[in-house]
Design an enzyme around this catalytic site. Structure first.
Site, short mmCIF file in Angstrom:
data_model
loop_
_atom_site.label_atom_id
_atom_site.label_comp_id
_atom_site.label_asym_id
_atom_site.label_seq_id
_atom_site.Cartn_x
_atom_site.Cartn_y
_atom_site.Cartn_z
N ALA A 1 -36.76 -17.16 6.87
CA ALA A 1 -37.33 -18.10 5.90
C ALA A 1 -38.53 -17.46 5.23
O ALA A 1 -39.06 -16.43 5.69
CB ALA A 1 -37.74 -19.40 6.57
N HIS A 2 -38.96 -18.06 4.11
CA HIS A 2 -40.15 -17.61 3.40
C HIS A 2 -41.11 -18.78 3.30
O HIS A 2 -40.75 -19.87 2.82
CB HIS A 2 -39.79 -17.11 2.00
CG HIS A 2 -40.94 -16.46 1.29
ND1 HIS A 2 -41.80 -17.18 0.50
CD2 HIS A 2 -41.36 -15.16 1.26
CE1 HIS A 2 -42.72 -16.35 -0.01
NE2 HIS A 2 -42.47 -15.12 0.45
N GLY A 3 -42.31 -18.62 3.81
CA GLY A 3 -43.29 -19.69 3.82
C GLY A 3 -44.54 -19.34 3.05
O GLY A 3 -44.59 -18.35 2.29
N GLY A 4 -45.57 -20.13 3.26
CA GLY A 4 -46.80 -19.95 2.50
C GLY A 4 -47.52 -18.64 2.80
O GLY A 4 -48.23 -18.11 1.94
N LEU A 5 -47.36 -18.10 4.01
CA LEU A 5 -48.02 -16.85 4.37
C LEU A 5 -47.04 -15.69 4.37
O LEU A 5 -47.32 -14.63 4.95
CB LEU A 5 -48.68 -16.98 5.76
CG LEU A 5 -49.85 -17.97 5.82
CD1 LEU A 5 -50.40 -18.03 7.23
CD2 LEU A 5 -50.95 -17.57 4.85
N GLY A 6 -45.90 -15.86 3.72
CA GLY A 6 -44.94 -14.76 3.63
C GLY A 6 -43.68 -15.04 4.42
O GLY A 6 -43.36 -16.18 4.74
N ILE B 1 -40.87 -15.14 7.43
CA ILE B 1 -40.82 -15.50 8.85
C ILE B 1 -39.59 -14.80 9.42
O ILE B 1 -38.51 -14.83 8.83
CB ILE B 1 -40.71 -17.03 9.03
CG1 ILE B 1 -41.91 -17.71 8.39
CG2 ILE B 1 -40.61 -17.40 10.50
CD1 ILE B 1 -41.80 -19.22 8.32
N LYS C 1 -44.38 -15.01 12.76
CA LYS C 1 -44.90 -15.59 11.53
C LYS C 1 -46.25 -14.97 11.23
O LYS C 1 -47.12 -14.87 12.11
CB LYS C 1 -45.05 -17.10 11.66
CG LYS C 1 -45.56 -17.78 10.39
CD LYS C 1 -45.61 -19.28 10.54
CE LYS C 1 -46.12 -19.93 9.26
NZ LYS C 1 -46.18 -21.40 9.36
N ASP D 1 -52.27 -30.66 10.29
CA ASP D 1 -51.36 -30.58 9.14
C ASP D 1 -49.96 -31.07 9.48
O ASP D 1 -48.96 -30.41 9.15
CB ASP D 1 -51.31 -29.13 8.63
CG ASP D 1 -50.60 -29.00 7.29
OD1 ASP D 1 -50.61 -29.99 6.52
OD2 ASP D 1 -50.03 -27.94 7.00
#
Length: 740
Positions: free
Chosen positions: A141-146, A148, A168, A273
């Protein structure tokens, strides 16, 4: 909807003001709630010290659907790419890596606007070994910090099975010391161990293959399944509106999450969060999977991460707290349970009005729970995850009982049960003056007086943590003066002591004294509102009482006692619609609240819904001490109908009910008089039948003979001579005329 203004993006802005493709904020909209959370100003706030000190575990009332565990190998993306329409410069937000002149866009390069380097390819290729231990299988997957990554732990697996982990990015910095410090600072998460929280195994650093900079990674267990957000997005769309998840399922998810948050809170940690993206449904469990925003309660330095639409409004100014964590759970429930358009803009810090949301209008207790959990004042929210879970479980019981009609009782930790039942006069058989010539006089049941209700209502249980709790357990007197002096003599203190004296004053009728004592209680507590309501109801001020009981209902939406009190106060004030709604909710959920059954029946009888009244009274359990009064009241509800509306079958039903009742001779005779009077009126109205009522044919002579016998039975057990004479005279007046 309008076209996204970002160059190269094919998306459109939705009702919330965000692009449905790239998530870009429309001009004038609030900050976006994107996959990457946004930091707030550091700081913290303390929640109210108010707490019940009592809690109960959430019962497994709803079984979560089984979610097949996803095969780890199948989670790896065969061709990991960030779609072109989601490629933007991290510095100036201009589009980068876009197709041009038929040529595909570059996944890495430099922004043509500000020359910032970008790279949308995974930095860790399959086969890479991080920290000499974790073998990367690929990006998932691709998240807010790059990106995973899924990896295999070489140190744990064997030839039979592997331990799969997720890597992550924790921090991306060229400063090796900063990376090491960040990893050291968050190692406390390795000690977190709860079945509903993803397990953190390690924090490691690894050089970026391209730049050589040290990059920090959090190593956690692989959890197969779908996020609650993905489950919601998979729901069908009807008429342009996505169908919400079933409310019991949403509540079941929350009841899985709250104990996990409570576990963190007990260890002085805040999650910060929570949102549907950060909980995975796997097998029949729900797990928190992103601990990147977790911080210590006393951390007033680092930034607090949160997501617009879910984060509590005060976090930006005073910081995170237990109350703000619980706020995020309530907002997530709202998003999943109804069409919550504008939750990141128009309703970013409040809920829509129930008039615009049918679910909130229909499920009042659920609405009240959301209101308390998202109150603008953190001190008015739930004090703990356990308290919120306790009330949410009670709300769930009410919802399920309303759906299928099956009661779901539970022992309350906040209130005693009913001390006695109020409003049961319709089921009480007492001596009455009989009218002449057999004419009946059956009036509808009277509404209970305020003092009667106050004497019967449940009362708050004593908090065992209170300093005066042990002493109060030894006090048996109900005299407020004696009680006050006794407690004063031993130096007893605490709010429970003050409330005990107030309760005794109300019971003794010293309402002025109770009011003065209530005014002296400075501690904000729902129990103060409760006794304000009881004092006002006893004083004949039902409107004031209702307002106080409504406040308690708002604080404890999962409890039935406040709803019973609201119903009684509303009925006394003449608002039978509200009274019926709450009496019904209480009775559906718990059949031990017999006052609610009599309340429902009383109001339905007033509205000439006699079948409904009878059905309600029939549901009073045989094990209840009010079973016989309920059956007597059911008989009287049918007898009070106009004779013209009765059929022969109705009279037969009434007769059978009376015959089945276990009554002494006097009460049976009095109920026989009421029954035969109604049958006589039916016959005299021109009706004819072949059946028998209480062994008497439906003929005037036979019914009069039966009435005469019943009055003579009553005369034999009369308490005094004058009453006996009156009953004999009544027997003579009603008997059939003869020539002798």
């Amino acid at each position: 909807m309008s076209q996204c203004t970002r160059a190269g993006c094919p998306g459109t802005y939705d009702e919330d003001g965000y692009c449905d493709e790239c998530g870009h904020k429309q001009a004038g909209a609030a900050a976006p709630a994107t996959e990457a959370s946004t930091p707030s100003v550091s700081g913290r706030t303390s929640s109210s010290a108010r707490t019940t000190g009592r809690g109960r575990g959430a019962a497994a009332l709803v079984a979560l659907p089984s979610m097949p565990r996803r095969d780890p190998a199948g989670a790896v993306l065969p061709d990991p790419q960030v779609p072109e329409h989601r490629r933007f410069c991290g510095t100036c937000e201009q589009p980068v890596g876009r197709s041009r002149d038929g040529r595909p866009g570059l996944a890495e390069g430099f922004c043509t606007n500000c020359r910032t380097q970008y790279n949308f390819r995974p930095s860790l290729p399959p086969g890479a070994v991080v920290a000499g231990r974790y073998e990367v299988l690929g990006a998932i997957a691709h998240g807010g910090l790059g990106w995973i990554y899924l990896a295999r732990d070489r140190n744990v697996g064997d030839e039979v099975s592997d331990r799969w982990v997720v890597l992550k990015g924790l921090i991306d910095s060229g400063d090796a010391d900063a990376t090491a410090a960040a990893i050291t600072e968050r190692r406390f998460l390795v000690e977190v161990d709860h079945p509903s929280i993803v397990k953190i195994y390690d924090f490691v650093s690894h050089p970026d293959p391209r730049s050589g900079d040290r990059v920090g990674y959090i190593v956690m267990e692989y959890v197969g399944g779908l996020s609650l957000r993905d489950i919601f997005l998979a729901r069908p769309v009807t008429g342009g509106v996505r169908q919400s998840l079933p409310l019991p399922q949403v509540i079941a998810y929350a009841l899985e999450i709250l104990p996990a948050l409570g576990y963190l809170h007990e260890r002085e940690l805040l999650y910060c969060d929570f949102k549907p993206d950060n909980a995975l449904h796997t097998d029949q469990r729900v797990k928190l999977v992103d601990l990147g925003a977790v911080r210590r309660v006393d951390d007033d330095v680092s930034a607090v991460w949160g997501t617009v639409g879910y984060q509590a409004p005060e976090v930006a100014s005073v910081g995170a707290s237990v109350a703000s964590d619980l706020y995020t759970v309530a907002r997530s429930m709202a998003v999943l349970s109804f069409d919550f358009r504008g939750f990141t803009t128009t309703f970013v810090d409040h809920l829509p009005d129930p008039s615009t949301v049918p679910l909130l209008a229909r499920e009042e207790s659920y609405h009240r729970l959301l209101l308390r959990a998202t109150d603008p004042d953190p001190a008015r929210r739930f004090v703990s995850a356990a308290e919120m879970a306790e009330q949410l479980t009670g709300v769930l019981r009410q919802i399920l009982s309303a759906a299928d009609g099956q009661p779901r009782p539970s022992v309350s930790s906040q209130f005693t049960g009913e001390r006695t039942a109020f409003g049961t006069t319709a089921g009480v058989i007492t001596a009455e003056a009989g009218p002449t010539n057999g004419a009946r006089a059956i009036a509808g049941p009277a509404r209970p007086a305020g003092a009667e209700v106050v004497a019967a209502l449940p009362v708050p249980t004593v908090d065992p943590a209170d300093p005066g709790a042990a002493l109060l357990a030894t006090m048996q007197t109900a005299d407020p003066v004696v009680l006050q002096e006794a407690l004063k003599s031993v130096g007893a203190d605490g709010i429970e002591v003050a409330l005990a004296v107030i309760r005794a004053r109300i019971a003794a009728g010293d309402l002025d004294g109770a009011a003065a004592d209530l005014a002296a209680v400075a501690e904000p507590d729902w129990r103060v509102d409760w006794y304000h309501g009881m004092a006002a109801l006893a004083a004949g001020r039902p409107g004031e009482a209702r307002a106080a009981f409504e406040a308690v209902y708002g604080a404890l939406p999962g409890e039935l006692a406040p709803q019973l009190a609201v119903a009684a106060a509303a009925e006394a004030a003449g608002d039978t619609d509200t009274a019926l709604r709450h009496y019904s909710a209480v009775w559906r959920t718990d059949r031990s609240f017999v006052s609610a059954a009599f309340g429902v029946a009383r109001i339905l009888a007033e509205r000439d819904d006699r079948p409904g009244a009878v059905a309600t009274l029939d549901a009073v359990p045989d094990s209840s001490s009010h079973s016989v009064p309920a059956q007597v009241a059911a008989v009287r509800a049918r007898l009070a109908a106009p004779p013209a509306s009765l059929a022969e079958a109705d009279l037969l039903d009434i007769s059978g009910r009376v015959e089945r009742l276990s009554l002494d001779a006097e009460r049976r005779a009095r109920l026989t008089v009421e029954t035969l009077r109604t049958a006589l009126d039916w016959v005299r109205a021109g009706n004819a039948g072949t059946a028998t009522v209480l062994t008497h044919r439906l003929a005037e002579r036979d019914l009069r003979t039966g009435l005469e016998r019943a009055f003579r039975v009553l005369a034999k057990v009369a308490p005094d001579q004058q009453t006996r004479i009156d009953l004999v005279d009544e027997a003579n007046r009603v008997r059939p005329r003869t020539w002798l």
